[in-house]
Design a protein around this motif. Structure first.
Motif, PDB file in Angstrom:
ATOM      1  N   ARG A   1       0.836  -1.213   0.000  1.00 21.96           N
ATOM      2  CA  ARG A   1       0.000   0.000   0.000  1.00 21.96           C
ATOM      3  C   ARG A   1       0.862   1.251   0.000  1.00 21.96           C
ATOM      4  O   ARG A   1       0.721   2.097  -0.857  1.00 21.96           O
ATOM      5  N   LEU A   2       1.759   1.330   0.999  1.00 16.55           N
ATOM      6  CA  LEU A   2       2.801   2.357   0.924  1.00 16.55           C
ATOM      7  C   LEU A   2       4.109   1.581   0.871  1.00 16.55           C
ATOM      8  O   LEU A   2       4.521   0.982   1.854  1.00 16.55           O
ATOM      9  N   HIS A   3       4.713   1.575  -0.297  1.00 16.16           N
ATOM     10  CA  HIS A   3       5.849   0.678  -0.514  1.00 16.16           C
ATOM     11  C   HIS A   3       7.178   1.383  -0.225  1.00 16.16           C
ATOM     12  O   HIS A   3       8.024   0.876   0.509  1.00 16.16           O
ATOM     13  N   ALA A   4       7.352   2.545  -0.825  1.00 17.11           N
ATOM     14  CA  ALA A   4       8.609   3.273  -0.676  1.00 17.11           C
ATOM     15  C   ALA A   4       8.324   4.751  -0.893  1.00 17.11           C
ATOM     16  O   ALA A   4       7.259   5.119  -1.398  1.00 17.11           O
ATOM     17  N   THR A   5       9.279   5.587  -0.500  1.00 16.05           N
ATOM     18  CA  THR A   5       9.134   7.030  -0.716  1.00 16.05           C
ATOM     19  C   THR A   5      10.423   7.564  -1.330  1.00 16.05           C
ATOM     20  O   THR A   5      11.510   7.175  -0.904  1.00 16.05           O
ATOM     21  N   LEU A   6      10.258   8.442  -2.338  1.00 13.22           N
ATOM     22  CA  LEU A   6      11.406   9.167  -2.867  1.00 13.22           C
ATOM     23  C   LEU A   6      11.501  10.450  -2.060  1.00 13.22           C
ATOM     24  O   LEU A   6      10.509  11.176  -1.904  1.00 13.22           O
ATOM     25  N   VAL A   7      12.674  10.709  -1.526  1.00 12.26           N
ATOM     26  CA  VAL A   7      12.858  11.847  -0.619  1.00 12.26           C
ATOM     27  C   VAL A   7      13.838  12.830  -1.242  1.00 12.26           C
ATOM     28  O   VAL A   7      14.920  12.451  -1.670  1.00 12.26           O
ATOM     29  N   ASN A   8      13.437  14.099  -1.285  1.00 12.80           N
ATOM     30  CA  ASN A   8      14.278  15.148  -1.841  1.00 12.80           C
ATOM     31  C   ASN A   8      15.207  15.679  -0.752  1.00 12.80           C
ATOM     32  O   ASN A   8      14.754  16.196   0.264  1.00 12.80           O
ATOM     33  N   ALA A   9      16.514  15.520  -0.954  1.00  8.68           N
ATOM     34  CA  ALA A   9      17.477  15.969   0.052  1.00  8.68           C
ATOM     35  C   ALA A   9      17.661  17.484  -0.062  1.00  8.68           C
ATOM     36  O   ALA A   9      17.249  18.098  -1.037  1.00  8.68           O
ATOM     37  N   ALA A  10      18.308  18.061   0.937  1.00  9.83           N
ATOM     38  CA  ALA A  10      18.500  19.513   0.999  1.00  9.83           C
ATOM     39  C   ALA A  10      19.259  20.029  -0.218  1.00  9.83           C
ATOM     40  O   ALA A  10      19.007  21.133  -0.694  1.00  9.83           O
ATOM     41  N   ASP A  11      20.164  19.223  -0.756  1.00  9.76           N
ATOM     42  CA  ASP A  11      20.964  19.675  -1.903  1.00  9.76           C
ATOM     43  C   ASP A  11      20.257  19.430  -3.229  1.00  9.76           C
ATOM     44  O   ASP A  11      20.852  19.599  -4.288  1.00  9.76           O
ATOM     45  N   GLY A  12      19.001  18.995  -3.181  1.00 16.51           N
ATOM     46  CA  GLY A  12      18.252  18.796  -4.409  1.00 16.51           C
ATOM     47  C   GLY A  12      18.338  17.387  -4.956  1.00 16.51           C
ATOM     48  O   GLY A  12      17.594  17.039  -5.865  1.00 16.51           O
ATOM     49  N   SER A  13      19.217  16.558  -4.421  1.00  6.98           N
ATOM     50  CA  SER A  13      19.297  15.181  -4.921  1.00  6.98           C
ATOM     51  C   SER A  13      18.171  14.352  -4.296  1.00  6.98           C
ATOM     52  O   SER A  13      17.502  14.803  -3.361  1.00  6.98           O
ATOM     53  N   TRP A  14      17.992  13.154  -4.838  1.00  7.46           N
ATOM     54  CA  TRP A  14      16.900  12.299  -4.363  1.00  7.46           C
ATOM     55  C   TRP A  14      17.436  11.023  -3.742  1.00  7.46           C
ATOM     56  O   TRP A  14      18.503  10.539  -4.113  1.00  7.46           O
ATOM     57  N   ALA A  15      16.645  10.527  -2.782  1.00  6.06           N
ATOM     58  CA  ALA A  15      16.989   9.251  -2.147  1.00  6.06           C
ATOM     59  C   ALA A  15      15.714   8.428  -2.084  1.00  6.06           C
ATOM     60  O   ALA A  15      14.616   8.963  -2.242  1.00  6.06           O
ATOM     61  N   VAL A  16      15.867   7.129  -1.902  1.00  5.51           N
ATOM     62  CA  VAL A  16      14.686   6.282  -1.763  1.00  5.51           C
ATOM     63  C   VAL A  16      14.710   5.636  -0.376  1.00  5.51           C
ATOM     64  O   VAL A  16      15.767   5.293   0.144  1.00  5.51           O
ATOM     65  N   VAL A  17      13.503   5.505   0.198  1.00  9.59           N
ATOM     66  CA  VAL A  17      13.353   4.848   1.500  1.00  9.59           C
ATOM     67  C   VAL A  17      12.301   3.758   1.345  1.00  9.59           C
ATOM     68  O   VAL A  17      11.178   4.037   0.923  1.00  9.59           O
ATOM     69  N   ASP A  18      12.653   2.541   1.663  1.00  9.43           N
ATOM     70  CA  ASP A  18      11.650   1.478   1.679  1.00  9.43           C
ATOM     71  C   ASP A  18      10.827   1.649   2.955  1.00  9.43           C
ATOM     72  O   ASP A  18      11.375   1.826   4.042  1.00  9.43           O
ATOM     73  N   GLU A  19       9.505   1.624   2.812  1.00 11.41           N
ATOM     74  CA  GLU A  19       8.639   1.887   3.971  1.00 11.41           C
ATOM     75  C   GLU A  19       8.238   0.613   4.703  1.00 11.41           C
ATOM     76  O   GLU A  19       7.138   0.505   5.238  1.00 11.41           O
ATOM     77  N   GLY A  20       9.115  -0.379   4.707  1.00  8.11           N
ATOM     78  CA  GLY A  20       8.771  -1.644   5.359  1.00  8.11           C
ATOM     79  C   GLY A  20       7.814  -2.452   4.502  1.00  8.11           C
ATOM     80  O   GLY A  20       6.913  -3.110   5.003  1.00  8.11           O
ATOM     81  N   SER A  21       8.042  -2.410   3.194  1.00 14.58           N
ATOM     82  CA  SER A  21       7.147  -3.098   2.259  1.00 14.58           C
ATOM     83  C   SER A  21       7.211  -4.610   2.446  1.00 14.58           C
ATOM     84  O   SER A  21       8.180  -5.134   2.990  1.00 14.58           O
ATOM     85  N   SER A  22       6.167  -5.292   1.986  1.00 17.77           N
ATOM     86  CA  SER A  22       6.104  -6.738   2.178  1.00 17.77           C
ATOM     87  C   SER A  22       7.172  -7.472   1.385  1.00 17.77           C
ATOM     88  O   SER A  22       7.704  -8.470   1.835  1.00 17.77           O
ATOM     89  N   ASN A  23       7.450  -6.987   0.172  1.00 21.11           N
ATOM     90  CA  ASN A  23       8.345  -7.755  -0.689  1.00 21.11           C
ATOM     91  C   ASN A  23       9.669  -7.057  -0.987  1.00 21.11           C
ATOM     92  O   ASN A  23      10.496  -7.581  -1.716  1.00 21.11           O
ATOM     93  N   GLY A  24       9.838  -5.875  -0.452  1.00 24.36           N
ATOM     94  CA  GLY A  24      11.146  -5.238  -0.542  1.00 24.36           C
ATOM     95  C   GLY A  24      11.354  -4.362  -1.758  1.00 24.36           C
ATOM     96  O   GLY A  24      10.560  -4.323  -2.685  1.00 24.36           O
ATOM     97  N   THR A  25      12.459  -3.627  -1.707  1.00 20.30           N
ATOM     98  CA  THR A  25      12.857  -2.706  -2.762  1.00 20.30           C
ATOM     99  C   THR A  25      14.317  -3.010  -3.092  1.00 20.30           C
ATOM    100  O   THR A  25      15.125  -3.136  -2.173  1.00 20.30           O
ATOM    101  N   THR A  26      14.634  -3.138  -4.372  1.00 25.80           N
ATOM    102  CA  THR A  26      16.034  -3.348  -4.744  1.00 25.80           C
ATOM    103  C   THR A  26      16.460  -2.215  -5.672  1.00 25.80           C
ATOM    104  O   THR A  26      15.624  -1.496  -6.224  1.00 25.80           O
ATOM    105  N   ILE A  27      17.777  -2.069  -5.824  1.00 22.23           N
ATOM    106  CA  ILE A  27      18.320  -0.986  -6.643  1.00 22.23           C
ATOM    107  C   ILE A  27      19.315  -1.557  -7.656  1.00 22.23           C
ATOM    108  O   ILE A  27      20.130  -2.424  -7.302  1.00 22.23           O
ATOM    109  N   ASN A  28      19.211  -1.088  -8.891  1.00 21.26           N
ATOM    110  CA  ASN A  28      20.166  -1.449  -9.952  1.00 21.26           C
ATOM    111  C   ASN A  28      20.449  -2.945 -10.054  1.00 21.26           C
ATOM    112  O   ASN A  28      21.589  -3.379 -10.097  1.00 21.26           O
ATOM    113  N   ALA A  29      19.386  -3.735 -10.038  1.00 22.51           N
ATOM    114  CA  ALA A  29      19.466  -5.174 -10.266  1.00 22.51           C
ATOM    115  C   ALA A  29      20.268  -5.922  -9.210  1.00 22.51           C
ATOM    116  O   ALA A  29      20.675  -7.055  -9.422  1.00 22.51           O
ATOM    117  N   GLN A  30      20.479  -5.269  -8.058  1.00 23.81           N
ATOM    118  CA  GLN A  30      21.179  -5.992  -6.992  1.00 23.81           C
ATOM    119  C   GLN A  30      20.284  -7.087  -6.423  1.00 23.81           C
ATOM    120  O   GLN A  30      19.073  -6.991  -6.461  1.00 23.81           O
TER     121      GLN A  30
END
Lengths: 425, 203
Positions: B139-168
């Protein structure tokens, strides 16, 4: 306040030169069940989400329903969480990486998270258990219980990895294990359950899962006293041959001893509700003269470092064969129950390896023992793999065609015992 | 209280000798389970959002690619492409699901401090900014968060099946910000890949 009582059943008379003292000790707890939510209880459901769980798709659906039923049975205030197990472990419900107290709201959130679970990947039971351990250790709950469901063999880690995970989890939490379908390994799951002082059973039909999960959770919620140890003192020169729980199921505790000094050791028994359990203790002592009496064992129960009850196992040497040959019915009954479990497992093993003569002999003996012991449930299971010609003598023939689920049910439930009058404790 | 047994042992128990067990007539150590407490991961400082090279001090331009950090901080500098990813679907080997060949990718501009990713809601219900029909997305899987310098980060919100990055292979830890750079792919659910893109500076 929990009260424990311990009653000893034995024939204390030994023939001259005899050294082995056997006794059955019945321990009963009352006042152990929590009236309200057990303060300091925690519950985790570990659900297998490996790819095979959707073959057929009813398996994962039933597992989700069963997990929801377990969540519904968790009492208000009990810290809980859900783990999704594949070749990795993932906390599906543990907001902020911690178990949370059960409320209507958190139960609903957890059920929604379970509903999202996707099946993919493999099976690595040790990693699931280690995550459960981490979550339990972040709580201050004393009563920690998990339910583990799997449908397959532990293929994505080595036996050593599983063993080291079990060693790390022992004493941290208890775990009841369930296998669904017929692709899992009975011996493997029995090993996990016995290391973590839990039960093991087969769920033949996915639809039966919800009722079983609910019942397991309710039993867990009824426990009120954690980490009870059985303490056994034995005299100089004595050896403990074995200490086994023999009812409601056989659990060998011999290797689980924590020695306190040369003569005293503690054996873990886990958490207790209002219940009775039977233990079979066998001690080898130094033989004495006719008329001599020694204390062969002093058993006590230890809760929070307090010794709360004790029972004495005695030995008296006699030259009167009338006395020394008396068979104590409780000891005889549980000796038979232990042999029953053994011959079932050995008989099925022989059948799998194609040794029909041994299988027929062992399973025939099982029919005989189950008949004598009043093991109605076991007899019904034996009946599905055997043609029984004469139960009294154990004359049987192996059935040509046996359903795998029947064979696995018999194997899994072989350690379930009945008490002396044929009733479950 | 002690007693002496027939063999001459001094016993603290008075019924039977606490050494040899001979008939005549306790101290218990405390048992405290070991306590282990958890440690939480430490935050990571944001690198250049485009090339990933660490930013030095309060530099306006990236030392490596020349990106103007102040320009990227403006709204709509970043966007994500969201769509079904055949390669990711094959990798997750999600069982019992069919790949949605009829669904195409869409581009969504990233705006505000937080952009939520989650399951598509029924009509009339407020949903996350990035709604997905993927059945394995929470339902709420992950959030993209805008950092102070304008870059973005991702946070997994405790999703059931997880979040992976760049085919890891391993999913990222839940509730921990993981900084993203241009071109990074975030995989959620059974088949969805979300790719971070830097939009043209003219936009």
């Amino acid at each position: 306040m929990t009260t424990f009582t311990a009653d000893v059943y034995q024939n204390e008379f030994l023939a001259l030169g005899a050294t082995d003292v056997d006794a059955v000790v019945t321990v009963s707890a009352s006042g152990a069940a929590p009236a309200e939510a057990p303060a300091g209880a925690a519950e985790i459901v570990i659900i297998d989400a490996s790819g095979s769980m959707v073959h057929p798709s009813t398996k994962l659906k039933a597992a989700k329903r069963a997990t929801a039923a377990a969540i519904d049975a968790i009492r208000d205030g009990v810290a809980f969480g859900v783990i999704r197990g594949t070749d990795l472990a993932r906390a599906v419900y543990a907001p902020d990486g911690a178990l949370v107290p059960a409320t209507d709201e958190t139960r609903a959130q957890a059920k929604a998270a379970v509903d999202d679970i996707l099946a993919s990947g493999g099976t690595a039971i040790g990693t699931w258990l280690l995550l459960a351990r981490d979550l339990f250790e972040r709580t201050d709950a004393g009563l920690r219980h998990a339910i583990l469901l799997t449908d397959g063999q532990n293929q994505h880690e080595t036996v050593e990895e599983l063993e080291s995970a079990l060693a790390a989890c022992q004493g941290v939490f208890q775990c009841d294990c369930r296998g669904v379908g017929t692709d899992w390994e009975v011996a493997e799951l029995r090993r996990v359950a016995s290391a973590l002082l839990g039960s093991v059973d087969i769920i033949a039909q996915p639809d039966d899962m919800a009722a079983d999960f609910r019942a397991m959770t309710e039993r867990s919620m009824a426990k009120g006293t954690a980490d009870v140890a059985l303490r056994l003192w034995t005299p100089q020169g004595a050896d403990v041959r074995y200490v086994k729980q023999v009812a409601p199921a056989i659990v060998d505790l011999t290797d689980r001893a924590t020695p306190l000094d040369a003569r005293i050791a503690d054996y873990p028994t886990g958490a207790w509700g209002d219940e009775e359990r039977d233990y079979h203790v066998s001690i080898r002592v130094v033989a004495r003269e006719a008329g001599d009496e020694v204390l062969a064992g002093r058993l006590s129960l230890v809760v929070d470092g307090q010794v709360i009850t004790q029972a004495l196992v005695r030995a008296v040497w006699t030259d009167d064969p009338e006395l020394s040959t008396r068979i104590n019915p409780e000891v005889a009954h549980y000796t038979g129950q232990a042999e029953l479990a053994e011959v079932i497992q050995e008989g099925l093993e022989a059948r799998r390896s194609g040794d029909e003569a041994t299988a027929t002999f062992k399973l025939g003996r099982a029919v005989q023992l189950a008949t004598e012991g009043g093991n109605e449930g076991t007899l019904q299971l034996l009946d599905r793999v055997l043609e029984v010609d004469d139960p009294a003598t154990g004359t049987v023939r192996l059935k040509r065609h046996v359903e795998e689920v029947d064979e696995m049910s018999l194997d899994t439930r072989s350690t379930k015992t009945v008490r002396i009058h044929g009733t479950s404790p | 209280m002690t007693a002496t047994c027939p063999a001459g042992h001094v016993s603290t128990t008075t019924d039977y000798c606490d050494q040899c067990g001979a008939r005549i007539g306790s101290a218990e150590p405390a048992h405290v389970p070991p306590d282990t407490s958890a440690t939480s991961p430490s935050p990571v400082s944001a690198p250049c959002p485009r090339c990933g090279v660490p930013r030095t001090g309060r530099d306006r331009y990236c030392e490596s690619c020349g990106l103007d950090f102040t320009a990227t901080a403006s709204a709509s500098a970043w966007a994500v492409t969201v769509g079904p990813d055949r390669e990711y679907f094959t990798r997750t080997a999600a069982e019992g699901l069919d790949f949605p060949y009829d669904e195409s990718a869409r581009t969504i501009a990233l705006d505000g401090a937080r952009v939520r990713i989650g399951r598509r809601r029924p009509p009339g219900e407020d949903g996350p900014e990035i709604e997905l029909g993927d059945p394995a997305v929470s339902r709420l899987h992950a959030t993209l968060v805008n950092a102070a310098d304008g870059s973005w980060a991702v946070v997994d919100e405790g999703s059931s099946n997880g979040t992976t990055i760049n085919a890891q292979a391993d999913p990222i830890a839940p509730h921990v910000e993981v900084p993203l750079s241009e071109g990074d792919r975030v995989h959620v659910g059974a088949w969805t890949t979300i790719t971070l893109a830097l939009r043209s500076r003219a936009a």
